[in-house]
Write a protein that holds these residues in place. Structure first.
Motif, PDB file in Angstrom:
ATOM      1  N   ALA A  68       0.839  -1.202   0.000  1.00 13.73           N
ATOM      2  CA  ALA A  68       0.000   0.000   0.000  1.00 13.73           C
ATOM      3  C   ALA A  68       0.872   1.249   0.000  1.00 13.73           C
ATOM      4  CB  ALA A  68      -0.927   0.000   1.216  1.00 13.73           C
ATOM      5  N   PHE A  69       1.961   1.194   0.746  1.00 14.77           N
ATOM      6  CA  PHE A  69       2.912   2.312   0.747  1.00 14.77           C
ATOM      7  C   PHE A  69       3.594   2.445  -0.608  1.00 14.77           C
ATOM      8  CE2 PHE A  69       7.472   3.393   1.301  1.00 14.77           C
ATOM      9  CZ  PHE A  69       7.329   4.751   1.559  1.00 14.77           C
ATOM     10  N   LEU A  70       4.134   1.366  -1.126  1.00 15.48           N
ATOM     11  CA  LEU A  70       4.902   1.426  -2.369  1.00 15.48           C
ATOM     12  C   LEU A  70       4.022   1.793  -3.567  1.00 15.48           C
ATOM     13  CD1 LEU A  70       7.181  -1.715  -1.870  1.00 15.48           C
ATOM     14  CD2 LEU A  70       7.841   0.698  -1.639  1.00 15.48           C
ATOM     15  N   ASP A  71       2.777   1.382  -3.555  1.00 16.01           N
ATOM     16  CA  ASP A  71       1.884   1.713  -4.665  1.00 16.01           C
ATOM     17  C   ASP A  71       1.443   3.168  -4.653  1.00 16.01           C
ATOM     18  OD1 ASP A  71       1.891  -0.722  -5.972  1.00 16.01           O
ATOM     19  OD2 ASP A  71       0.158  -1.511  -4.887  1.00 16.01           O
ATOM     20  N   GLY A  72       1.641   3.863  -3.516  1.00 22.10           N
ATOM     21  CA  GLY A  72       1.179   5.238  -3.431  1.00 22.10           C
ATOM     22  C   GLY A  72       2.260   6.289  -3.338  1.00 22.10           C
ATOM     23  N   VAL A  73       3.458   5.926  -2.897  1.00 23.60           N
ATOM     24  CA  VAL A  73       4.506   6.913  -2.633  1.00 23.60           C
ATOM     25  C   VAL A  73       4.954   7.585  -3.928  1.00 23.60           C
ATOM     26  CG1 VAL A  73       6.456   5.295  -2.836  1.00 23.60           C
ATOM     27  CG2 VAL A  73       6.596   7.218  -1.251  1.00 23.60           C
ATOM     28  N   PRO A  74       5.278   8.870  -3.914  1.00 21.07           N
ATOM     29  CA  PRO A  74       5.597   9.586  -5.162  1.00 21.07           C
ATOM     30  C   PRO A  74       6.860   9.124  -5.878  1.00 21.07           C
ATOM     31  CG  PRO A  74       4.965  11.138  -3.439  1.00 21.07           C
ATOM     32  CD  PRO A  74       5.114   9.805  -2.782  1.00 21.07           C
TER      33      PRO A  74
ATOM     34  N   ARG B 148       8.475   6.916  -7.706  1.00 16.39           N
ATOM     35  CA  ARG B 148       8.117   5.666  -8.357  1.00 16.39           C
ATOM     36  C   ARG B 148       9.337   4.794  -8.667  1.00 16.39           C
ATOM     37  NH1 ARG B 148       4.724   4.462  -6.209  1.00 16.39           N
ATOM     38  NH2 ARG B 148       4.134   2.852  -7.712  1.00 16.39           N
ATOM     39  N   GLY B 149      10.443   5.409  -8.987  1.00 12.73           N
ATOM     40  CA  GLY B 149      11.638   4.624  -9.263  1.00 12.73           C
ATOM     41  C   GLY B 149      12.100   3.850  -8.048  1.00 12.73           C
ATOM     42  N   ARG B 150      12.192   4.538  -6.930  1.00 14.95           N
ATOM     43  CA  ARG B 150      12.609   3.860  -5.702  1.00 14.95           C
ATOM     44  C   ARG B 150      11.576   2.822  -5.294  1.00 14.95           C
ATOM     45  NH1 ARG B 150      14.286   6.721   0.124  1.00 14.95           N
ATOM     46  NH2 ARG B 150      14.769   4.760   1.202  1.00 14.95           N
TER      47      ARG B 150
ATOM     48  N   ALA C 260       9.919  -2.700  -4.387  1.00 16.80           N
ATOM     49  CA  ALA C 260       8.915  -3.727  -4.653  1.00 16.80           C
ATOM     50  C   ALA C 260       9.554  -4.987  -5.237  1.00 16.80           C
ATOM     51  CB  ALA C 260       7.845  -3.189  -5.593  1.00 16.80           C
ATOM     52  N   GLN C 261      10.551  -4.812  -6.088  1.00 13.61           N
ATOM     53  CA  GLN C 261      11.232  -5.976  -6.644  1.00 13.61           C
ATOM     54  C   GLN C 261      11.900  -6.795  -5.537  1.00 13.61           C
ATOM     55  OE1 GLN C 261      14.271  -5.065  -9.527  1.00 13.61           O
ATOM     56  NE2 GLN C 261      14.623  -7.200 -10.052  1.00 13.61           N
ATOM     57  N   ARG C 262      12.565  -6.092  -4.622  1.00 13.14           N
ATOM     58  CA  ARG C 262      13.213  -6.782  -3.510  1.00 13.14           C
ATOM     59  C   ARG C 262      12.175  -7.456  -2.606  1.00 13.14           C
ATOM     60  NH1 ARG C 262      14.099  -5.852   1.664  1.00 13.14           N
ATOM     61  NH2 ARG C 262      15.980  -6.708   2.651  1.00 13.14           N
ATOM     62  N   LEU C 263      11.066  -6.758  -2.354  1.00 17.66           N
ATOM     63  CA  LEU C 263      10.021  -7.330  -1.511  1.00 17.66           C
ATOM     64  C   LEU C 263       9.414  -8.563  -2.171  1.00 17.66           C
ATOM     65  CD1 LEU C 263       8.253  -7.097   1.037  1.00 17.66           C
ATOM     66  CD2 LEU C 263       6.739  -5.570  -0.266  1.00 17.66           C
ATOM     67  N   GLY C 264       9.217  -8.490  -3.472  1.00 14.20           N
ATOM     68  CA  GLY C 264       8.680  -9.644  -4.174  1.00 14.20           C
ATOM     69  C   GLY C 264       9.595 -10.852  -4.092  1.00 14.20           C
ATOM     70  N   GLU C 265      10.902 -10.624  -4.158  1.00 15.19           N
ATOM     71  CA  GLU C 265      11.849 -11.726  -4.018  1.00 15.19           C
ATOM     72  C   GLU C 265      11.750 -12.357  -2.635  1.00 15.19           C
ATOM     73  OE1 GLU C 265      15.520  -9.827  -4.916  1.00 15.19           O
ATOM     74  OE2 GLU C 265      15.152  -9.750  -7.082  1.00 15.19           O
ATOM     75  N   LEU C 266      11.568 -11.523  -1.607  1.00 16.04           N
ATOM     76  CA  LEU C 266      11.403 -12.037  -0.249  1.00 16.04           C
ATOM     77  C   LEU C 266      10.121 -12.875  -0.159  1.00 16.04           C
ATOM     78  CD1 LEU C 266      11.967 -10.082   3.034  1.00 16.04           C
ATOM     79  CD2 LEU C 266       9.827 -11.292   2.697  1.00 16.04           C
ATOM     80  N   VAL C 267       9.039 -12.380  -0.759  1.00 14.67           N
ATOM     81  CA  VAL C 267       7.760 -13.103  -0.736  1.00 14.67           C
ATOM     82  C   VAL C 267       7.904 -14.465  -1.395  1.00 14.67           C
ATOM     83  CG1 VAL C 267       5.412 -13.105  -1.699  1.00 14.67           C
ATOM     84  CG2 VAL C 267       6.302 -11.045  -0.577  1.00 14.67           C
TER      85      VAL C 267
END
Length: 315
Positions: free
Chosen positions: A193-199, A201-203, A208-215
């Motif tokens: 929710a944070f990553l989808d909304g924060v301004p 976008r590059g960061r 999100a890529q790193r978080l997805g790898e953890l998931v």
């Protein structure tokens, strides 16, 4: 007394059998939901106005500008709580009313709930003496948590709202998300929710890529419902409290879309549609600890399921 006839639940209520996913859900909502979820359903699926949703949401506002009264069904009583504030912003966001004017009182109240680290705790100590789920720990000096902070910060940013409180809270979220070495599904959803909304976008995309790898590495999300038992359940969760791709990927526009294959998304959408129950509602998989929360959660979960199916073109 003669045995009761074996007839479908809906016939017992005097209504002919209905067949579509949405018709069955509508009957369940009118039968079971509190006014807020009834108005949300009407807004999303029957052309109802957003004003009625706002009016229903106003019943949960505290004089201090926060939200309480079991708006978040596992946090009950009159104490303003971060999780209730997150739930309120989710509602305002989904009806297009999450703007600076409507969130002003809440934003002025958020500093009073904030921990020294800049984040909002999962539970503010004001909840002491009132009912809440046992899985939510009440502490005298709680640290900040992504569970509420990520959602609140993400929703405010997504709607272009600026506020002095957001600076420290945003930095808290960046540090919390980027510092994750292990997690659990609810925390992942809040981080998204944070990553989808924060301004930035590059960061956000890199995080999100790193978080997805953890998931994926920790198998936090079930990608094949037919083999759900092969995925671990967090020790604090109820038995069978699985989280599926559709719990994380509510919208195909989320950064989490890159985490899953087309096949994984499709079969979890099939599963989500298939688990609608005979009465029209969806099941709750987590621990239901009180009659009130049990009754309130199913309509909320049902709305989430319907909106997810529609976002993915399945409704």
């Amino acid at each position: 007394m003669a045995d009761a006839p074996s007839v479908p639940f809906l016939h017992n209520l005097g209504r002919p059998r209905v067949r579509t996913v949405l018709e069955r859900a509508e009957w369940f909502v009118w039968l079971s939901a509190r006014p807020l979820e009834q108005h949300r359903f009407a807004h999303h699926f029957l052309g109802g106005g957003a004003d009625a949703v706002e009016t229903a949401l106003a019943a949960y506002v505290r004089p201090d500008g926060g939200y309480a009264y079991a708006l978040e069904a596992d946090v009950r009583g009159p104490s303003s709580q971060p999780l209730a504030a997150a739930a309120a912003l989710n509602v305002l966001d989904e009806i297009g009313r999450c703007d600076a004017a409507r969130t002003a009182r809440l934003r002025s109240h958020l500093p009073s709930l904030t921990s020294p680290d800049g984040g909002l705790p999962t539970l503010h100590p004001g909840i002491a003496g009132y009912p809440s789920s046992a899985v939510l720990t009440v502490r005298p000096n709680p640290p900040g948590s992504l569970l509420a902070t990520g959602v609140i910060v993400g929703r405010l940013h997504r709607n272009g709202i600026e506020d002095p409180w957001l600076d420290a809270a945003t930095e808290f979220c960046w540090q919390a998300v980027d510092g994750l070495t292990s997690s659990h599904p609810y925390e992942v959803e809040a981080a998204l929710a944070f990553l989808d909304g924060v301004p930035d976008r590059g960061r956000a995309a890199k995080s999100a890529q790193r978080l997805g790898e953890l998931v994926r590495d920790q198998r936090l999300v079930v990608t094949d419902p037919a083999r759900a038992e092969e995925f671990p359940v967090h020790p604090a969760y109820a038995a069978g409290e699985y989280h599926y791709v559709t719990d994380v990927l509510r919208s195909p526009r989320s950064l989490a879309r890159e985490w899953f294959t087309e096949q994984e998304v499709a079969r979890c959408l099939d599963h989500l549609a298939a688990v609608q129950q005979e009465d029209g509602g969806w099941p709750v998989l987590w621990r239901l600890w009180a009659p009130g929360s049990a009754a309130e959660w199913r309509p909320i979960v049902t709305l989430d399921a319907l909106r997810t199916l529609r976002a993915h073109g399945r409704l």
